[in-house]
Scaffold this active site. Structure first.
Site, PDB file in Angstrom:
ATOM      1  N   CYS A 107       0.852  -1.197   0.000  1.00 24.07           N
ATOM      2  CA  CYS A 107       0.000   0.000   0.000  1.00 24.07           C
ATOM      3  C   CYS A 107       0.889   1.249   0.000  1.00 24.07           C
ATOM      4  O   CYS A 107       1.584   1.491  -0.971  1.00 24.07           O
ATOM      5  CB  CYS A 107      -0.953  -0.049   1.195  1.00 24.07           C
ATOM      6  SG  CYS A 107      -2.221   1.221   1.199  1.00 24.07           S
TER       7      CYS A 107
ATOM      8  N   ASP B 213      -9.370  -2.332  -7.512  1.00 25.53           N
ATOM      9  CA  ASP B 213      -8.806  -1.403  -6.530  1.00 25.53           C
ATOM     10  C   ASP B 213      -9.244   0.020  -6.870  1.00 25.53           C
ATOM     11  O   ASP B 213      -8.788   0.608  -7.848  1.00 25.53           O
ATOM     12  CB  ASP B 213      -7.279  -1.500  -6.565  1.00 25.53           C
ATOM     13  CG  ASP B 213      -6.600  -0.709  -5.458  1.00 25.53           C
ATOM     14  OD1 ASP B 213      -7.239   0.197  -4.891  1.00 25.53           O
ATOM     15  OD2 ASP B 213      -5.417  -0.992  -5.182  1.00 25.53           O
TER      16      ASP B 213
ATOM     17  N   HIS C  67      -8.094  -3.505  -3.401  1.00 28.32           N
ATOM     18  CA  HIS C  67      -6.932  -2.968  -2.701  1.00 28.32           C
ATOM     19  C   HIS C  67      -6.600  -3.847  -1.497  1.00 28.32           C
ATOM     20  O   HIS C  67      -7.453  -4.497  -0.931  1.00 28.32           O
ATOM     21  CB  HIS C  67      -7.230  -1.543  -2.239  1.00 28.32           C
ATOM     22  CG  HIS C  67      -6.025  -0.808  -1.754  1.00 28.32           C
ATOM     23  ND1 HIS C  67      -4.990  -0.457  -2.582  1.00 28.32           N
ATOM     24  CD2 HIS C  67      -5.684  -0.368  -0.515  1.00 28.32           C
ATOM     25  CE1 HIS C  67      -4.059   0.184  -1.883  1.00 28.32           C
ATOM     26  NE2 HIS C  67      -4.454   0.237  -0.629  1.00 28.32           N
TER      27      HIS C  67
END
Length: 249
Positions: free
Chosen positions: A128, A185, A217
């Site tokens: 991330c 995502d 995500h």
């Protein structure tokens, strides 16, 4: 359900990393016996070096790596005491500059090299927020042999603390990079993934970007509802093969 990797056969513990006359907290895991282990820098999500990131370090240590995750938000705030991601982003993460992060990663690598790590076999992986950093670090130093970026942001508007994004450094990549992304995502638009793919191709750099059609995500974060076990397993295997292929093993 969150994965829990035990520390049997490992030297896994909190560490203090010397940097700029201070000590940067972090977490390190490696086999309990031996030395000269290949090193992987593990870069956190916005939630810091939490149990998930520590577990990732232990998983890598079980494979024979020395994995270290420095607390890269340490100077700006303690995100472990915050629950809301927007609060974390506004109060802490937005104040963390890329130059500081890259320097702290350099210091973390040096710390392992002064111990039981082999910096001739240095890799980096990030998740991330850390996925973006993995791309930047791959363009920062020739010492890193391979990088794996998990669903990290690729584009954005520059500012004083974040002057360049991954798409801007595509031509400066010093090592092969594997990018792992999800087509569902909403935080990382597919258009930006394709923009990055085009940028590395135009620069003739060794980078592979994998997009999982069914994944959103944070598909590897097993403690979050976005976790996709099948995709996470495949992506983890791809990461292992990438590091082996490019000498981080």
């Amino acid at each position: 359900m969150a994965v829990r990797t035990d520390a049997e056969g490992l030297d896994a513990r909190a560490v203090n990393i010397p940097v700029g006359g201070m000590e940067l907290p972090g977490y390190q895991a490696m086999p309990a016996r031996g030395a000269g282990f290949p090193v992987i820098l593990v870069v956190q999500e916005i939630f810091g070096v939490n149990e998930y990131i520590q577990d990732v370090c232990r998983r890598l240590a079980k494979l024979g790596y020395l994995a270290i995750a420095p607390e890269l938000f340490w100077r700006q705030g303690d995100v472990s005491k915050m629950q809301d991601w927007q609060e974390i982003s506004q109060k802490v993460v937005s104040r963390v500059g890329d130059a500081q992060v890259l320097a702290d990663l350099d210091a973390s690598a040096e710390y392992t090299g002064a111990g039981r790590g082999d910096l001739g076999r240095l890799g980096i992986t990030g998740f991330c927020w850390g996925g973006r950093i993995a791309w930047l670090y791959a363009a920062h130093t020739v010492r890193v042999r391979a990088a794996v970026a998990w669903y990290g942001r690729l584009t954005g508007d520059p500012d004083g603390l974040h002057p360049r994004h991954p798409v801007d450094v595509a031509g400066d990549l010093c090592c092969p990079v594997l990018g792992l992304y999800g087509a569902q995502d909403h935080a990382i638009p597919l258009a930006s993934v394709e923009q990055m793919r085009a940028a590395v191709a135009a620069a003739r750099k060794n980078a592979e970007i994998v997009v999982y059609p069914e994944a959103g995500h944070a598909f590897h974060a097993d403690y979050r509802p976005t976790f996709n076990e099948n995709v996470a397993r495949d992506a983890w295997q791809r990461m292992r093969e990438w590091f082996r292929q490019y000498g981080v093993a």
